[in-house]
Design an enzyme around this catalytic site. Sequence first.
Site, PDB file in Angstrom:
ATOM      1  N   LYS A  22      33.281  53.827  22.791  1.00 34.32           N
ATOM      2  CA  LYS A  22      32.644  55.149  22.591  1.00 34.32           C
ATOM      3  C   LYS A  22      33.400  55.913  21.511  1.00 34.32           C
ATOM      4  O   LYS A  22      32.794  56.462  20.585  1.00 34.32           O
ATOM      5  CB  LYS A  22      32.677  55.939  23.895  1.00 34.32           C
ATOM      6  CG  LYS A  22      32.373  57.420  23.748  1.00 34.32           C
ATOM      7  CD  LYS A  22      32.441  58.200  25.045  1.00 34.32           C
ATOM      8  CE  LYS A  22      33.807  58.686  25.409  1.00 34.32           C
ATOM      9  NZ  LYS A  22      34.275  59.886  24.701  1.00 34.32           N
ATOM     10  N   ASN A  23      34.715  55.923  21.593  1.00 35.72           N
ATOM     11  CA  ASN A  23      35.508  56.761  20.695  1.00 35.72           C
ATOM     12  C   ASN A  23      35.651  56.188  19.293  1.00 35.72           C
ATOM     13  O   ASN A  23      36.124  56.878  18.397  1.00 35.72           O
ATOM     14  CB  ASN A  23      36.879  57.046  21.309  1.00 35.72           C
ATOM     15  CG  ASN A  23      36.754  57.977  22.508  1.00 35.72           C
ATOM     16  OD1 ASN A  23      35.682  58.535  22.748  1.00 35.72           O
ATOM     17  ND2 ASN A  23      37.822  58.123  23.251  1.00 35.72           N
ATOM     18  N   CYS A 118      36.845  72.702  27.036  1.00 35.49           N
ATOM     19  CA  CYS A 118      36.251  71.714  27.936  1.00 35.49           C
ATOM     20  C   CYS A 118      37.191  71.618  29.140  1.00 35.49           C
ATOM     21  O   CYS A 118      38.239  72.252  29.188  1.00 35.49           O
ATOM     22  CB  CYS A 118      36.053  70.373  27.242  1.00 35.49           C
ATOM     23  SG  CYS A 118      37.486  69.333  27.261  1.00 35.49           S
ATOM     24  N   ARG A 123      41.246  72.565  23.514  1.00 32.45           N
ATOM     25  CA  ARG A 123      40.810  71.597  22.496  1.00 32.45           C
ATOM     26  C   ARG A 123      40.249  72.286  21.249  1.00 32.45           C
ATOM     27  O   ARG A 123      39.105  72.104  20.873  1.00 32.45           O
ATOM     28  CB  ARG A 123      39.817  70.606  23.102  1.00 32.45           C
ATOM     29  CG  ARG A 123      40.456  69.817  24.226  1.00 32.45           C
ATOM     30  CD  ARG A 123      39.554  68.761  24.772  1.00 32.45           C
ATOM     31  NE  ARG A 123      39.387  67.651  23.817  1.00 32.45           N
ATOM     32  CZ  ARG A 123      38.531  66.650  24.050  1.00 32.45           C
ATOM     33  NH1 ARG A 123      37.766  66.665  25.105  1.00 32.45           N
ATOM     34  NH2 ARG A 123      38.430  65.677  23.168  1.00 32.45           N
ATOM     35  N   ASP A 313      43.999  58.792  27.910  1.00 29.95           N
ATOM     36  CA  ASP A 313      42.713  58.448  28.526  1.00 29.95           C
ATOM     37  C   ASP A 313      42.864  57.422  29.644  1.00 29.95           C
ATOM     38  O   ASP A 313      41.886  57.121  30.328  1.00 29.95           O
ATOM     39  CB  ASP A 313      41.740  57.903  27.468  1.00 29.95           C
ATOM     40  CG  ASP A 313      41.319  58.986  26.503  1.00 29.95           C
ATOM     41  OD1 ASP A 313      40.712  58.656  25.474  1.00 29.95           O
ATOM     42  OD2 ASP A 313      41.620  60.168  26.763  1.00 29.95           O
ATOM     43  N   ARG A 405      29.005  59.218  30.542  1.00 28.07           N
ATOM     44  CA  ARG A 405      29.297  59.477  29.133  1.00 28.07           C
ATOM     45  C   ARG A 405      30.120  58.345  28.533  1.00 28.07           C
ATOM     46  O   ARG A 405      30.082  58.109  27.334  1.00 28.07           O
ATOM     47  CB  ARG A 405      30.094  60.779  28.994  1.00 28.07           C
ATOM     48  CG  ARG A 405      29.340  62.017  29.375  1.00 28.07           C
ATOM     49  CD  ARG A 405      30.125  63.257  29.022  1.00 28.07           C
ATOM     50  NE  ARG A 405      30.504  63.210  27.608  1.00 28.07           N
ATOM     51  CZ  ARG A 405      31.308  64.110  27.037  1.00 28.07           C
ATOM     52  NH1 ARG A 405      31.791  65.095  27.770  1.00 28.07           N
ATOM     53  NH2 ARG A 405      31.613  64.045  25.770  1.00 28.07           N
TER      54      ARG A 405
HETATM   55  C1  EPZ Z   1      40.073  61.980  20.962  1.00 24.56           C
HETATM   56  O1  EPZ Z   1      39.845  63.357  21.195  1.00 24.56           O
HETATM   57  C2  EPZ Z   1      39.278  61.251  22.027  1.00 24.56           C
HETATM   58  N1  EPZ Z   1      37.859  61.558  21.875  1.00 24.56           N
HETATM   59  C3  EPZ Z   1      39.761  61.680  23.417  1.00 24.56           C
HETATM   60  O2  EPZ Z   1      39.060  60.908  24.383  1.00 24.56           O
HETATM   61  C4  EPZ Z   1      41.251  61.353  23.531  1.00 24.56           C
HETATM   62  O3  EPZ Z   1      41.723  61.801  24.780  1.00 24.56           O
HETATM   63  C5  EPZ Z   1      42.017  62.058  22.399  1.00 24.56           C
HETATM   64  O4  EPZ Z   1      41.463  61.658  21.123  1.00 24.56           O
HETATM   65  C6  EPZ Z   1      43.502  61.723  22.400  1.00 24.56           C
HETATM   66  O5  EPZ Z   1      43.654  60.341  22.266  1.00 24.56           O
HETATM   67  C7  EPZ Z   1      37.156  60.922  20.914  1.00 24.56           C
HETATM   68  O6  EPZ Z   1      37.681  60.108  20.171  1.00 24.56           O
HETATM   69  C8  EPZ Z   1      35.703  61.271  20.827  1.00 24.56           C
HETATM   70  P1  EPZ Z   1      43.037  64.975  19.490  1.00 24.56           P
HETATM   71  P2  EPZ Z   1      40.325  64.454  20.088  1.00 24.56           P
HETATM   72  O7  EPZ Z   1      42.508  65.732  18.333  1.00 24.56           O
HETATM   73  O8  EPZ Z   1      40.168  63.898  18.736  1.00 24.56           O
HETATM   74  C9  EPZ Z   1      44.938  69.263  20.202  1.00 24.56           C
HETATM   75  C10 EPZ Z   1      37.764  60.525  26.265  1.00 24.56           C
HETATM   76  O9  EPZ Z   1      38.103  60.588  27.442  1.00 24.56           O
HETATM   77  N2  EPZ Z   1      44.221  69.647  18.980  1.00 24.56           N
HETATM   78  O10 EPZ Z   1      43.875  63.766  19.251  1.00 24.56           O
HETATM   79  O11 EPZ Z   1      39.645  65.726  20.411  1.00 24.56           O
HETATM   80  C11 EPZ Z   1      44.005  68.898  21.343  1.00 24.56           C
HETATM   81  O12 EPZ Z   1      43.620  70.056  22.040  1.00 24.56           O
HETATM   82  C12 EPZ Z   1      38.191  61.601  25.301  1.00 24.56           C
HETATM   83  O13 EPZ Z   1      37.101  59.585  25.745  1.00 24.56           O
HETATM   84  C13 EPZ Z   1      44.441  70.911  18.436  1.00 24.56           C
HETATM   85  O14 EPZ Z   1      45.207  71.716  18.972  1.00 24.56           O
HETATM   86  O15 EPZ Z   1      41.854  64.576  20.457  1.00 24.56           O
HETATM   87  C14 EPZ Z   1      44.856  67.965  22.177  1.00 24.56           C
HETATM   88  O16 EPZ Z   1      45.685  68.741  23.003  1.00 24.56           O
HETATM   89  C15 EPZ Z   1      38.870  62.762  26.020  1.00 24.56           C
HETATM   90  N3  EPZ Z   1      43.788  71.260  17.298  1.00 24.56           N
HETATM   91  C16 EPZ Z   1      45.710  67.238  21.130  1.00 24.56           C
HETATM   92  O17 EPZ Z   1      45.674  68.053  19.946  1.00 24.56           O
HETATM   93  C17 EPZ Z   1      42.926  70.404  16.658  1.00 24.56           C
HETATM   94  O18 EPZ Z   1      42.370  70.769  15.599  1.00 24.56           O
HETATM   95  C18 EPZ Z   1      45.175  65.858  20.759  1.00 24.56           C
HETATM   96  O19 EPZ Z   1      43.816  66.015  20.431  1.00 24.56           O
HETATM   97  C19 EPZ Z   1      42.711  69.127  17.222  1.00 24.56           C
HETATM   98  C20 EPZ Z   1      43.372  68.766  18.376  1.00 24.56           C
END
Ligand code: EPZ
Length: 428
Positions: A22-23, A118, A123, A313, A405
């Site tokens: 998915k990701n 969320c 996020r 995850d 999902r």
């Molecule tokens: C991706 O989310 C995945 N989703 C998530 O999987 C996964 O948990 C996450 O990466 C971490 O591996 C998809 O790929 C669609 P991040 P993403 O940006 O890209 C903070 C699942 O269960 N952050 O690496 O949103 C954020 O809040 C989902 O399949 C900011 O502060 O994750 C988090 O605390 C859940 N500002 C941390 O960084 C930003 O602009 C890591 O987030 C972006 C992120």
Amino acid sequence: MDKIAVTGGVPLTGRIPVSGSKNACLPLMTAALLTDQTLTLTNVPDLADIGTLSTLLRSLGATTEHDAAGGRLDLRVARLSSPLAHYDIVRKMRASVLVLGPMLARDGAGTVSLPGGCAIGARPVDLHLKGLEAMGATLDLRDGYVHATVPRSVNGGRLRGVSYRFPFVSVGATENLLMAATLAKGTTRLVNAAREPEIADLAACLSAMGARIEGAGTSTIEIEGVDALSGAEHAVIADRIEMGSFMIAPAITGGDVVVEGGRLDLVSALAEALDAAGVSVEPVEGGLRVRRGGAGLNPVSLVTEPFPGYATDLQAQMMALMTLADGTSTITEQIFENRFMHVPELTRMGARIDVNGNTATVTGVPSLRGAPVMATDLRASISLILAGLAAQGETVVSRVYHLDRGYERIEQKLRACGARIERIRADD
Ligand code: EPZ
């Protein structure tokens, strides 16, 4: 809303196939915005999120052909008809923000609803926005939307290559800027980039489309912008989170399962944790064989980190396993600020878990008892199913739309290994 009923106590045996990621699939789909030709994706999982993003892409002007059963998705954005990603879609799926970089790269304009928070945390998308600004975009945040444009004063309305260091690792921000950079004028260098396998998979697809990318999968990625990209055909990488979730199913039930399509390089941190717990993980023809005989489970402590560290995850799933370990484990969640919503639900099943800040202390118990529980987010849902597979009696998980999902045909896959699992349709 559907529910899933699980009656535990059966050691799972047999084979479980892993679907496409998915990701990986979600960013790959948004890459179609970068060209006016057809992008064909194969090994596409049949999941709710794929449908949601297809709807969003069609609203932006894409035509799509989806053979869900065959796992094939053809996407073509001959031209961007309306560069607006509406709140109603974005609030359901945060990955929608990944259309912004490609829209700016393609047409120099794009409007995306801010995603809102969320269940697992605020996020924000500030890293996406700061990176796109560094590449020359002007952002106007109003009415809950980001109105982004590339002024004509910047290369005549074309993003510029930059050297950009992420203050901390972000998967989505890395993907957004990687895609934007493929059509920027000049070279872009992304430093402290995410190293998740889904990034390398996206880069492989973009390269097949004509992009010039070096270093994807490492923390420094260099992209030399080109004037246009073509269509391509790309097979989506296996879902390492589904893979890991299914590796924990034989571990928690004391079974013996081959996870088909399992790749040790995608789940090495989990394999190490399972090995420490006393669970055998063995590469075999076509996948990974995971088994635990009659022996008990050793407690294992872990900290979630960006890849190649232990995946956030897979945190809830390991916690479910550790509720039955012979001793005390600590699980520290470093990526998201609120990713322990499965704890109160596991506690209802007899688990002993104390949360202090971002660390959960799990004291193993001899057995869990089935109970009615509620899914709160995608990965919490699967941890409740896994706990139900091991618990005495019946567990009924509600709000399984969270599960749908990210897990394709979950009941069929587990039932094929002996699990007593049924979906209770909402209108049943
Ligand atoms: C991706 O989310 C995945 N989703 C998530 O999987 C996964 O948990 C996450 O990466 C971490 O591996 C998809 O790929 C669609 P991040 P993403 O940006 O890209 C903070 C699942 O269960 N952050 O690496 O949103 C954020 O809040 C989902 O399949 C900011 O502060 O994750 C988090 O605390 C859940 N500002 C941390 O960084 C930003 O602009 C890591 O987030 C972006 C992120």
